[in-house]
Design a protein around this motif. Structure first.
Motif, PDB file in Angstrom:
ATOM      1  N   ALA A 274      -7.292  -5.054   5.380  1.00  0.00           N
ATOM      2  CA  ALA A 274      -7.321  -3.925   6.308  1.00  0.00           C
ATOM      3  C   ALA A 274      -6.169  -2.947   6.089  1.00  0.00           C
ATOM      4  O   ALA A 274      -6.192  -1.831   6.628  1.00  0.00           O
ATOM      5  CB  ALA A 274      -7.270  -4.441   7.749  1.00  0.00           C
ATOM      6  N   MET A 275      -5.163  -3.311   5.297  1.00  0.00           N
ATOM      7  CA  MET A 275      -3.983  -2.465   5.135  1.00  0.00           C
ATOM      8  C   MET A 275      -4.321  -1.116   4.521  1.00  0.00           C
ATOM      9  O   MET A 275      -3.869  -0.066   5.011  1.00  0.00           O
ATOM     10  CB  MET A 275      -2.940  -3.167   4.264  1.00  0.00           C
ATOM     11  N   ALA A 276      -5.101  -1.094   3.461  1.00  0.00           N
ATOM     12  CA  ALA A 276      -5.428   0.164   2.786  1.00  0.00           C
ATOM     13  C   ALA A 276      -6.232   1.078   3.704  1.00  0.00           C
ATOM     14  O   ALA A 276      -5.996   2.292   3.753  1.00  0.00           O
ATOM     15  CB  ALA A 276      -6.192  -0.108   1.502  1.00  0.00           C
TER      16      ALA A 276
ATOM     17  N   ALA B 280       4.984 -10.315  11.705  1.00  0.00           N
ATOM     18  CA  ALA B 280       4.971  -9.466  10.512  1.00  0.00           C
ATOM     19  C   ALA B 280       6.385  -9.003  10.182  1.00  0.00           C
ATOM     20  O   ALA B 280       7.245  -8.881  11.069  1.00  0.00           O
ATOM     21  CB  ALA B 280       4.060  -8.249  10.708  1.00  0.00           C
ATOM     22  N   PHE B 281       6.609  -8.744   8.903  1.00  0.00           N
ATOM     23  CA  PHE B 281       7.846  -8.148   8.399  1.00  0.00           C
ATOM     24  C   PHE B 281       7.441  -7.047   7.435  1.00  0.00           C
ATOM     25  O   PHE B 281       6.706  -7.292   6.481  1.00  0.00           O
ATOM     26  CB  PHE B 281       8.705  -9.201   7.692  1.00  0.00           C
ATOM     27  N   VAL B 282       7.901  -5.833   7.691  1.00  0.00           N
ATOM     28  CA  VAL B 282       7.435  -4.644   6.971  1.00  0.00           C
ATOM     29  C   VAL B 282       8.633  -3.857   6.454  1.00  0.00           C
ATOM     30  O   VAL B 282       9.628  -3.687   7.172  1.00  0.00           O
ATOM     31  CB  VAL B 282       6.595  -3.732   7.894  1.00  0.00           C
TER      32      VAL B 282
ATOM     33  N   VAL C 215       0.856  -1.178   0.000  1.00  0.00           N
ATOM     34  CA  VAL C 215       0.000   0.000   0.000  1.00  0.00           C
ATOM     35  C   VAL C 215       0.895   1.231   0.000  1.00  0.00           C
ATOM     36  O   VAL C 215       2.079   1.150   0.379  1.00  0.00           O
ATOM     37  CB  VAL C 215      -0.927  -0.019   1.245  1.00  0.00           C
ATOM     38  N   THR C 216       0.354   2.378  -0.425  1.00  0.00           N
ATOM     39  CA  THR C 216       1.128   3.615  -0.459  1.00  0.00           C
ATOM     40  C   THR C 216       0.452   4.676   0.397  1.00  0.00           C
ATOM     41  O   THR C 216      -0.748   4.923   0.265  1.00  0.00           O
ATOM     42  CB  THR C 216       1.274   4.143  -1.895  1.00  0.00           C
TER      43      THR C 216
ATOM     44  N   GLU D  82       4.168  -5.248   3.325  1.00  0.00           N
ATOM     45  CA  GLU D  82       3.977  -5.916   4.618  1.00  0.00           C
ATOM     46  C   GLU D  82       3.602  -7.373   4.420  1.00  0.00           C
ATOM     47  O   GLU D  82       2.695  -7.697   3.646  1.00  0.00           O
ATOM     48  CB  GLU D  82       2.900  -5.204   5.433  1.00  0.00           C
ATOM     49  N   SER D  83       4.301  -8.247   5.130  1.00  0.00           N
ATOM     50  CA  SER D  83       3.977  -9.663   5.129  1.00  0.00           C
ATOM     51  C   SER D  83       3.478 -10.051   6.522  1.00  0.00           C
ATOM     52  O   SER D  83       4.019  -9.601   7.530  1.00  0.00           O
ATOM     53  CB  SER D  83       5.196 -10.503   4.734  1.00  0.00           C
TER      54      SER D  83
END
Length: 255
Positions: A240-242, A200-202, A94-95, A215-216
């Motif tokens: 939910a990320m956006a 998570a890894f971001v 996402v941006t 993001e994973s």
């Protein structure tokens, strides 16, 4: 806070381990090697991720399945007594319209319960030097946190977890890399779902339109009484990320 590498490492011509070539393997590699003293290892992982994320941009809008986290991966990340067959993972992107430092300020904020309506409780139980990291004078920062959040349809979720942050040098400047560790079960005030552990890894980098976030997630969860796909929880997180990016941009715009 920079770790000092032994001169012998360079005198003997020790080579940095080659990062995997595939996106699916690379995020696990980054998760495992997040805390390595040799910064070149994580730098290589971040450098390799950029082109792969660009090549899979359309797929990442919906989420891409990644390799599972296994016992050895979690043990290497410092998770004690890990005992799992493998935790399913998914990856999205996402941006933000906001800049990287502003996004960090909200991501590591001490009082998210004051910023977001869905966060009921947010406590910083322990943390290292936030100001040093925010000023890019330290390359590492860590928080131990407790939060209670409202989750649509599932009720209130209570968890204690650790967020670890690193600045990593890139060709265009610095990237912010985050590893999140939630090895203890998340409790819900409903009996619909159980989340046994999640990770998570971001990677966040300055991009053309603001800050790009890759993001994973790996979520070990089960929905009680229902037969659902094993990637149900991670797909919900991707979706939910956006929405969360929009909330963060709104908070930053009001500051």
């Amino acid at each position: 806070m920079n770790s000092v590498l032994l001169p012998l490492l360079f005198l003997t011509g020790c080579k940095v381990t080659d990062a995997p070539a595939s996106l699916e393997d690379l995020v696990v590699y980054g998760f495992v090697h997040f805390d390595d003293d040799d910064t070149r290892i994580l730098e290589e992982a971040v450098a390799n991720l950029g082109p792969l994320v660009d090549n899979h941009s359309e797929d990442l809008d919906e989420g891409v399945r990644v390799e599972e986290l296994r016992n050895a991966d979690l043990a290497a990340a410092g998770v004690e007594n890990a005992d799992v067959e493998g935790i399913v993972g998914a990856l999205g992107a996402v941006t933000y319209t906001s800049g990287l430092d502003d996004v960090f300020g909200v991501t590591a904020h001490s009082h998210k319960d004051d910023l977001f309506d869905n966060v009921l409780v947010y406590e910083v139980l322990d943390e290292t030097d936030r100001d040093c990291f925010a000023n890019h004078a330290c390359d590492r920062f860590e928080q131990t946190l407790r939060e209670v959040v409202k989750v649509p349809l599932l009720g209130e979720a209570d968890r204690t977890f650790v967020n670890q942050f690193r600045w990593v040098q890139t060709d265009s400047g610095e990237a912010l890399v985050i590893r999140s560790l939630s090895p203890e079960p998340m409790s819900f005030n409903s009996n619909i779902v159980k989340v046994h552990q999640q990770y998570a890894f971001v990677v966040l980098e300055d991009g053309r339109g603001g800050t790009e976030r890759m993001e994973s997630f790996w979520v070990d969860a089960e929905v009680i009484g229902l037969d659902v796909p094993d990637n149900y929880a991670v797909n919900n997180a991707i979706n939910a990320m956006a929405e969360q990016a929009e909330r963060i941009d709104e908070v930053i715009a009001l500051q």
